[in-house]
Design an enzyme around this catalytic site. Structure first.
Site, PDB file in Angstrom:
ATOM      1  N   ALA A  17       0.833  -1.202   0.000  1.00 37.88           N
ATOM      2  CA  ALA A  17       0.000   0.000   0.000  1.00 37.88           C
ATOM      3  C   ALA A  17       0.870   1.255   0.000  1.00 37.88           C
ATOM      4  CB  ALA A  17      -0.929  -0.008   1.214  1.00 37.88           C
ATOM      5  N   GLY A  19       5.378   2.696   0.700  1.00 36.86           N
ATOM      6  CA  GLY A  19       6.776   2.358   0.928  1.00 36.86           C
ATOM      7  C   GLY A  19       7.412   1.566  -0.208  1.00 36.86           C
ATOM      8  N   ASP A  39      -2.346  -5.944   1.676  1.00 36.47           N
ATOM      9  CA  ASP A  39      -1.888  -5.073   2.764  1.00 36.47           C
ATOM     10  C   ASP A  39      -2.932  -5.130   3.882  1.00 36.47           C
ATOM     11  OD1 ASP A  39       0.399  -2.600   2.614  1.00 36.47           O
ATOM     12  OD2 ASP A  39      -1.045  -2.494   4.278  1.00 36.47           O
ATOM     13  N   CYS A  66      -5.284  -8.109   3.576  1.00 31.00           N
ATOM     14  CA  CYS A  66      -4.790  -9.361   4.167  1.00 31.00           C
ATOM     15  C   CYS A  66      -3.656  -9.069   5.134  1.00 31.00           C
ATOM     16  CB  CYS A  66      -4.295 -10.300   3.057  1.00 31.00           C
ATOM     17  SG  CYS A  66      -3.557 -11.829   3.685  1.00 31.00           S
ATOM     18  N   VAL A  68      -0.458 -10.787   6.666  1.00 27.37           N
ATOM     19  CA  VAL A  68       0.394 -11.929   6.275  1.00 27.37           C
ATOM     20  C   VAL A  68       0.551 -12.974   7.380  1.00 27.37           C
ATOM     21  CG1 VAL A  68       1.701 -10.707   4.493  1.00 27.37           C
ATOM     22  CG2 VAL A  68       2.524 -10.657   6.877  1.00 27.37           C
ATOM     23  N   ASN A  94       7.374  -8.742   1.116  1.00 28.43           N
ATOM     24  CA  ASN A  94       7.937  -7.447   1.481  1.00 28.43           C
ATOM     25  C   ASN A  94       7.440  -6.917   2.821  1.00 28.43           C
ATOM     26  OD1 ASN A  94       8.914  -4.516   0.926  1.00 28.43           O
ATOM     27  ND2 ASN A  94       6.681  -4.306   1.083  1.00 28.43           N
ATOM     28  N   TYR A 154      14.498  -7.130  15.675  1.00 23.75           N
ATOM     29  CA  TYR A 154      14.384  -6.870  14.227  1.00 23.75           C
ATOM     30  C   TYR A 154      15.509  -7.583  13.483  1.00 23.75           C
ATOM     31  CZ  TYR A 154      14.010  -4.203   9.843  1.00 23.75           C
ATOM     32  OH  TYR A 154      13.882  -3.837   8.520  1.00 23.75           O
ATOM     33  N   CYS A 155      16.741  -7.455  14.008  1.00 27.08           N
ATOM     34  CA  CYS A 155      17.878  -8.145  13.381  1.00 27.08           C
ATOM     35  C   CYS A 155      17.630  -9.654  13.346  1.00 27.08           C
ATOM     36  CB  CYS A 155      19.170  -7.868  14.151  1.00 27.08           C
ATOM     37  SG  CYS A 155      19.797  -6.208  13.911  1.00 27.08           S
TER      38      CYS A 155
HETATM   39  N1  LIG Z   1      12.556   1.437   4.909  1.00 23.68           N
HETATM   40  C1  LIG Z   1      13.761   0.996   5.224  1.00 23.68           C
HETATM   41  O1  LIG Z   1      14.666   1.769   5.507  1.00 23.68           O
HETATM   42  C2  LIG Z   1      14.035  -0.479   5.215  1.00 23.68           C
HETATM   43  C3  LIG Z   1      15.363  -0.904   5.322  1.00 23.68           C
HETATM   44  C4  LIG Z   1      15.620  -2.278   5.296  1.00 23.68           C
HETATM   45  C5  LIG Z   1      14.583  -3.178   5.158  1.00 23.68           C
HETATM   46  N2  LIG Z   1      13.296  -2.720   5.077  1.00 23.68           N
HETATM   47  C6  LIG Z   1      12.237  -3.714   4.935  1.00 23.68           C
HETATM   48  O2  LIG Z   1      11.518  -3.429   3.745  1.00 23.68           O
HETATM   49  C7  LIG Z   1      10.152  -3.810   3.904  1.00 23.68           C
HETATM   50  C8  LIG Z   1       9.246  -2.638   3.584  1.00 23.68           C
HETATM   51  O3  LIG Z   1       9.591  -1.562   4.414  1.00 23.68           O
HETATM   52  P1  LIG Z   1       8.989  -0.097   4.203  1.00 23.68           P
HETATM   53  O4  LIG Z   1       9.986   0.846   4.703  1.00 23.68           O
HETATM   54  O5  LIG Z   1       8.467   0.049   2.828  1.00 23.68           O
HETATM   55  O6  LIG Z   1       7.762  -0.130   5.222  1.00 23.68           O
HETATM   56  P2  LIG Z   1       6.391   0.724   5.202  1.00 23.68           P
HETATM   57  O7  LIG Z   1       5.934   0.788   6.618  1.00 23.68           O
HETATM   58  O8  LIG Z   1       6.559   1.986   4.443  1.00 23.68           O
HETATM   59  O9  LIG Z   1       5.407  -0.225   4.381  1.00 23.68           O
HETATM   60  C9  LIG Z   1       5.104  -1.512   4.890  1.00 23.68           C
HETATM   61  C10 LIG Z   1       3.726  -1.899   4.393  1.00 23.68           C
HETATM   62  O10 LIG Z   1       3.452  -3.203   4.937  1.00 23.68           O
HETATM   63  C11 LIG Z   1       2.122  -3.190   5.462  1.00 23.68           C
HETATM   64  N3  LIG Z   1       2.016  -4.185   6.532  1.00 23.68           N
HETATM   65  C12 LIG Z   1       2.489  -4.088   7.803  1.00 23.68           C
HETATM   66  N4  LIG Z   1       2.161  -5.195   8.486  1.00 23.68           N
HETATM   67  C13 LIG Z   1       1.488  -6.008   7.636  1.00 23.68           C
HETATM   68  C14 LIG Z   1       0.896  -7.284   7.764  1.00 23.68           C
HETATM   69  N5  LIG Z   1       0.907  -7.947   8.927  1.00 23.68           N
HETATM   70  N6  LIG Z   1       0.295  -7.841   6.686  1.00 23.68           N
HETATM   71  C15 LIG Z   1       0.241  -7.167   5.492  1.00 23.68           C
HETATM   72  N7  LIG Z   1       0.777  -5.936   5.327  1.00 23.68           N
HETATM   73  C16 LIG Z   1       1.393  -5.375   6.379  1.00 23.68           C
HETATM   74  C17 LIG Z   1       1.905  -1.777   5.946  1.00 23.68           C
HETATM   75  O11 LIG Z   1       0.519  -1.465   6.069  1.00 23.68           O
HETATM   76  C18 LIG Z   1       2.603  -0.960   4.857  1.00 23.68           C
HETATM   77  O12 LIG Z   1       1.746  -0.672   3.794  1.00 23.68           O
HETATM   78  C19 LIG Z   1      10.028  -4.312   5.332  1.00 23.68           C
HETATM   79  O13 LIG Z   1      10.156  -5.728   5.351  1.00 23.68           O
HETATM   80  C20 LIG Z   1      11.201  -3.660   6.039  1.00 23.68           C
HETATM   81  O14 LIG Z   1      11.610  -4.398   7.175  1.00 23.68           O
HETATM   82  C21 LIG Z   1      13.012  -1.398   5.091  1.00 23.68           C
END
Ligand SMILES: NC(=O)c1ccc[n+]([C@@H]2O[C@H](COP(=O)([O-])OP(=O)(O)OC[C@H]3O[C@@H](n4cnc5c(N)ncnc54)[C@H](O)[C@@H]3O)[C@@H](O)[C@H]2O)c1
Length: 262
Positions: A17, A19, A39, A66, A68, A94, A154-155
């Site tokens: 949705a 990011g 999402d 949904c 996950v 993701n 998280y790690c």
């Molecule tokens: N943003 C960063 O700096 C970064 C760095 C390394 C890794 N990541 C990883 O990249 C991925 C995306 O991160 P992002 O920054 O775009 O996050 P974000 O918060 O911008 O987007 C995450 C999306 O996932 C959805 N979501 C959360 N929980 C959910 C669930 N249980 N079921 C379905 N959807 C769910 C949220 O509603 C949101 O739309 C994540 O796995 C994050 O750990 C992000």
């Protein structure tokens, strides 16, 4: 294996949705792929669907609400995508959160979520079970390589999902689908907040000294990974300075990155 053509391929992306997930969806659509995304955020998911459909055509994109961690619902929405587009070629696990103060929720979303998605996609893709094969990409992080003092749980999830993905790639002959992990440095953050209430960017600034890549760099890296000629078990790391493939030792300054690919 021949280079992978994105055009016409069907992508299933979790947490798109906003990011990175949304960025990957836009990337796939702009390369003439088709996208079904899920999402937990229904309102944002619907508005993202409307925006993507307007630009790329409603026939090329679908959305369902949904979580996950809900295996039954996850299976239903995956089937919805198959019914809509005929099959799924690329599974992108993701969806992920930060949440050191809620380790059970964190582990459920970041680790069990992608494991659910991998098992569901594998069941669909396995050629020995009548499937067409496919590619599964699980989202890790720099925290999947590097230990961060204030993000231990998280790690654990991000190192766990990288290990899970690598382990499955070792039995590729049996499962006949490909597995990859995408690991990126801190990217532009939209919605994530730390357990302390501080924005992720602030928190990470105390943890890692890397310069964040842009969303475009991460999306570009994703498609480089996806279209690698030999990709099973590969991972990709994206930072501001460089994009690397394979098993590399991550160093926060970037000095030790072997420049395997641009
Ligand atoms: N943003 C960063 O700096 C970064 C760095 C390394 C890794 N990541 C990883 O990249 C991925 C995306 O991160 P992002 O920054 O775009 O996050 P974000 O918060 O911008 O987007 C995450 C999306 O996932 C959805 N979501 C959360 N929980 C959910 C669930 N249980 N079921 C379905 N959807 C769910 C949220 O509603 C949101 O739309 C994540 O796995 C994050 O750990 C992000």
């Amino acid at each position: 294996m021949p280079a992978f053509e994105v055009k016409g391929k069907v992508f299933f992306i979790t947490g798109a949705a906003e990011g990175l997930g949304r960025g990957l969806a836009e990337g796939a659509l702009s390369k003439q792929g088709k996208v079904f995304f899920i999402d937990v955020n229904e309102g944002l998911g619907k508005s993202t669907l409307a925006e993507l459909a307007e630009v790329h055509g409603p026939e090329n994109v679908g959305f369902a609400v949904c979580d996950v961690t809900n295996r039954q619902r996850f299976e239903e929405t995956f089937q919805e995508a198959v019914d809509r587009f005929g099959h799924v070629d690329v599974m992108v696990n993701n969806a992920g959160i930060l949440g050191e103060n809620r380790p059970q929720v964190l582990i459920s979303i970041n680790l069990l979520g992608p494991i659910n998605g991998t098992e569901i996609a594998q069941g669909h893709m396995r050629k020995d079970k009548g499937g067409k094969g496919g590619r599964i990409i699980n989202m890790s992080s720099v925290a999947g390589f590097y230990n961060v003092f204030n993000l231990p749980a998280y790690c654990a999830t991000k190192q766990g999902i990288r290990s899970y993905t690598k382990s499955l790639s070792l039995v590729q002959d049996k499962v006949i689908s490909d597995f990859q992990a995408l690991c990126q440095s801190k990217a532009p953050v939209t919605g994530l907040e730390s357990a302390t209430g501080k924005p992720l960017a602030d928190l990470m600034a105390h943890s890692l000294s890397t310069v964040p890549p842009t969303l475009e760099q991460v999306v570009d890296g994703f498609f480089k990974l996806l279209t690698l000629e030999r990709m099973n078990g590969a991972h990709l790391m994206v930072t501001k300075e460089i994009t690397t493939f394979g098993e590399v030792d991550f160093h926060p300054t970037g000095d030790s990155y072997p420049p395997l690919a641009k």
